[in-house]
Design an enzyme around this catalytic site. Structure first.
Site, PDB file in Angstrom:
ATOM      1  N   GLY A   1       0.678  -1.156   0.211  1.00  0.00           N
ATOM      2  CA  GLY A   1       0.185  -0.109   0.175  1.00  0.00           C
ATOM      3  C   GLY A   1       0.820   1.273   0.015  1.00  0.00           C
TER       4      GLY A   1
ATOM      5  N   GLY B   1       3.264   1.037   3.322  1.00  0.00           N
ATOM      6  CA  GLY B   1       4.365   0.032   3.266  1.00  0.00           C
ATOM      7  C   GLY B   1       3.978  -1.410   2.527  1.00  0.00           C
TER       8      GLY B   1
ATOM      9  N   VAL C   1       3.285  -5.283   3.419  1.00  0.00           N
ATOM     10  CA  VAL C   1       2.721  -6.355   4.546  1.00  0.00           C
ATOM     11  C   VAL C   1       3.378  -7.765   4.135  1.00  0.00           C
ATOM     12  CG1 VAL C   1       1.206  -7.490   5.985  1.00  0.00           C
ATOM     13  CG2 VAL C   1       0.786  -5.042   5.171  1.00  0.00           C
TER      14      VAL C   1
ATOM     15  N   LYS D   1       4.198  -5.233   8.890  1.00  0.00           N
ATOM     16  CA  LYS D   1       4.030  -4.249   8.042  1.00  0.00           C
ATOM     17  C   LYS D   1       5.498  -3.344   8.167  1.00  0.00           C
ATOM     18  CE  LYS D   1       1.113  -0.233   6.807  1.00  0.00           C
ATOM     19  NZ  LYS D   1      -0.069   0.181   7.097  1.00  0.00           N
TER      20      LYS D   1
ATOM     21  N   ASP E   1      -9.866   6.301   7.122  1.00  0.00           N
ATOM     22  CA  ASP E   1      -9.324   5.438   5.968  1.00  0.00           C
ATOM     23  C   ASP E   1     -10.256   4.255   5.890  1.00  0.00           C
ATOM     24  OD1 ASP E   1      -8.161   5.306   3.409  1.00  0.00           O
ATOM     25  OD2 ASP E   1      -6.483   4.514   4.003  1.00  0.00           O
TER      26      ASP E   1
END
Length: 436
Positions: free
Chosen positions: A21, A24, A26, A40, A137
């Protein structure tokens, strides 16, 4: 420091990338004592580790059955990149997210499970708001699922008690349109102060995504989406109303209240919990059967995809096939040339939009590192109207090609159409890298 426990390389192995994303990447990693965990890692160009520690602290503070648990901070050199990095160590969610669930199902989950999902999200958001926290978000990819398909809210990289949302909007103008699609119209104003109603609006769009199995405004350009949201356009609910189903009718009523253009008219999460709890009580007994249905469909769809993948590669490497670039049999019989032909057949054949999308998603890190001409690709997408002028300028401002590519990748969140166009541009400008 809330996240005081440290995790080093000595207790970790079996690193597998599972998602990426804006903040970062995962990884699923095996820990000697805890079993599989999720780590992450920040992207290297995000600078300070403050954002990562902030997210870890937010998750730790918000401990709840419906919020992802954080174990501590990773500090070490992961095997895929022998440089010092930091990350958050979290519980691993076996079922991915609501986004991966609807993608793997090719549609929405069965009604009882869908009702449970929206009820549990409401409980998680009620918990955050009661502790004076905003999520900022809320969207399908940030709602994770455990092995029993229970909800865990995640990705608090933008959470805060109270602040201007200008930084969030700035990210959206730089291409994170996936977030824009879940943002309320008032957030387009950079002077807007975030309130609880911001998350309520996002929840309304999330409801629509869960019950349709689709992404809102998919494939539409950033500027058009932002403009139409401000004008009052919302996702189409007509498909949900066709069945004359009482639960879906009530869900449509709730989502339209949540995404009302007037923030003062939106319900609170206390109201939303009450409304979804009533519907959950009606469908609670059907959840076990719904989960079995989902598991069966996931196995069936995976089997079909594997079969299609096998057939595709056989066809691509078959010297007698008329698809792709056929070569003489005496060349194909040589192992080295046969391998090359398989690669060229895959790259040159007509992939579907979904195949191109999957290819780009699965190979994000490799593409970023190995692509040699980011600006040529960005220019082509800009000329096609796939990325806006400000984003093009932002990509151009980066000095390193890898950073240009990473910035370019943020534009791909606008949907499959943009990802497919990106794949085509990649094939045009870097065919050798793509075929490799």
């Amino acid at each position: 420091m809330l996240c005081s426990e440290k995790f080093g390389d000595e207790d970790l192995d079996q690193w597998t990338r599972i998602a990426g994303g804006g903040f970062g990447t995962v990884y699923r990693v095996r820990h000697q004592e805890k079993g599989f965990v999720a780590i992450k890692l920040l992207h290297q160009n995000t600078g300070s580790s403050d954002a990562l520690r902030k997210e870890a602290d937010c998750l730790k503070k918000m401990s709840s059955p419906y919020v992802l648990s954080v174990y501590g901070i990773y500090e070490g050199k992961p095997p895929h990149d022998n440089t010092e990095q930091q990350g958050i160590v979290m519980e691993f969610m076996e079922r991915g997210s609501i986004h991966t669930l609807t993608t793997d199902l090719d549609g929405p989950p069965p009604l009882p499970l869908a009702v449970q999902l929206v009820y549990q999200v409401a409980l998680g958001m009620q918990h955050l708001h009661s502790n004076k926290f905003l999520h900022h978000d809320l969207k399908p990819s940030n709602v994770l699922l455990d092995k029993d398909f229970n909800v865990k809210l995640a990705d608090f990289g933008l959470s805060r008690v109270t602040a201007s949302v200008s930084s969030n909007i700035q990210q959206s103008t730089e291409g994170t349109a996936g977030t824009l699609h879940y943002m309320p119209p008032e957030a387009i104003d950079l002077n807007c102060k975030a309130t609880r109603s911001f998350d309520v609006y996002s929840y309304g769009i999330l409801l629509w995504s869960i019950f349709t199995g689709k992404e809102p405004y998919e494939g539409k350009l950033f500027e058009l989406v932002a403009f139409r949201i401000q004008k009052g356009d919302r996702p189409d609910v007509s498909l949900l109303l066709e069945e004359k189903n009482e639960t879906k009718n009530k869900m449509v009523e709730l989502m339209t209240r949540c995404w009302d253009g007037d923030p003062n008219k939106r319900p609170t999460f206390n109201d939303i919990v009450d409304a979804t709890k009533r519907l959950f009580s009606v469908h609670k007994d059907g959840i076990g059967a719904a989960i079995q249905e989902v598991l069966s469909k996931l196995v069936h769809n995976q089997s079909q995809r594997s079969s299609q993948y096998h057939q595709t590669n056989v066809a691509a490497s078959d010297p007698s096939s008329t698809e792709g670039n056929a070569v003489p049999n005496d060349i194909v019989d040589h192992p080295r040339f046969a391998a090359q032909q398989t690669s060229v057949g895959f790259g040159s054949r007509n992939l579907t939009e979904q195949e191109k999308t999957t290819f780009v998603d699965d190979r994000r890190d490799y593409i970023i590192q190995e692509t040699t001409d980011a600006m040529a690709i960005a220019k082509e997408l800009w000329e096609m109207g796939m990325i806006h002028k400000e984003m093009y300028s932002s990509i151009k401002a980066n000095k390193k090609n890898e950073d240009k590519m990473r910035a370019l990748f943020t534009t791909l969140r606008q949907g499959n159409t943009v990802k497919a166009a990106f794949y085509d541009a990649l094939m045009k400008h870097n065919p050798k890298m793509l075929n490799s």
